[in-house]
Design a protein around this motif. Sequence first.
Motif, short mmCIF file in Angstrom:
data_model
loop_
_atom_site.label_atom_id
_atom_site.label_comp_id
_atom_site.label_asym_id
_atom_site.label_seq_id
_atom_site.Cartn_x
_atom_site.Cartn_y
_atom_site.Cartn_z
N GLY A 151 -2.13 5.22 -2.89
CA GLY A 151 -2.72 5.45 -1.84
C GLY A 151 -4.18 4.58 -1.80
N ILE A 152 -4.28 3.73 -0.99
CA ILE A 152 -5.40 2.87 -0.84
C ILE A 152 -6.78 3.26 -0.07
N SER B 102 -1.92 3.54 4.63
CA SER B 102 -1.43 3.36 3.50
C SER B 102 -0.29 4.79 3.59
N SER C 153 0.90 -1.24 -0.06
CA SER C 153 0.05 0.03 0.16
C SER C 153 0.95 1.19 0.08
N SER C 154 2.25 1.05 -0.09
CA SER C 154 3.15 2.12 -0.15
C SER C 154 3.50 2.60 -1.47
#
Length: 266
Positions: free
Chosen positions: A149-150, A157, A145-146
């Motif tokens: 942006g989730i 995130s 998630s980096s």
Amino acid sequence: MTARRLAVVTGAASGIGNATVRRLAQQGWTVGALDLDRRTVRAATADLGHAVIPLAADVSDFRTVRWELERFMHQASATRLDLLVNSAGLLYMGHFEEQAATGIELVLAVNNAGVAHCCQAAFPWLRSCAQAGGRPAVVNLSSASSVAGIPSMAVYSASKFWVRGFTEALSVEWSRFGIAVRDVMPPFVRTPMLDGRQQNRFIALLGVTLTADDVAREVLKAAEGGPLHRLVTFNFKAACALVRVTPGRWVRALLAVIGGYATGPG
């Protein structure tokens, strides 16, 4: 006879942290296993014997982290630390506006300030290791998630973007001391962190194929060398390659559809 190598692993009572402690202990390391409660850590590592020294500290509190690391080094009769693994982390899934302010603070305190505090507290012993001819390393647990942006994981995130950026910056800074800094970026992992969260649309679509031990293996590889960012699984590597060449607005549109945020207000 080769000296026994020393490591400190945070988040050691369960999940990736515990799996990493186990792999290190089985390979002959002496491990300081750090988590919030010493009794919980001791119970989770009891079968590993004297290879593991249970430590208790809140990683968001620098003074207690520093105290426990000093105690560990004294108990291990050592002046050098070969490895620090920052595995402690918290996750929130849900609409950002529904997340409590105290929850936001806690995620950032553990996922970000905790990583920084542990690195700073461990620095003197990591530097001593390098000065003695060793190859000390810091391995931070980042996340898939980096990369983008989730939605439904906004604060988590963002906290992993921070870990990624911190890793990149510190790897440059600490190279002058001979300390390697890397991170590991796995997608969803089957750990207690995901318990009760299988209804999340991203988890439902992507599934959870990795175990904590799968990631622990990658952590040990990162400790020995390799890329600055160690991406876990072929599918995630392929997705990252695709994201790099895809316009950002398209990526965000796809994430909106997957996350259920594509309908707009009302």
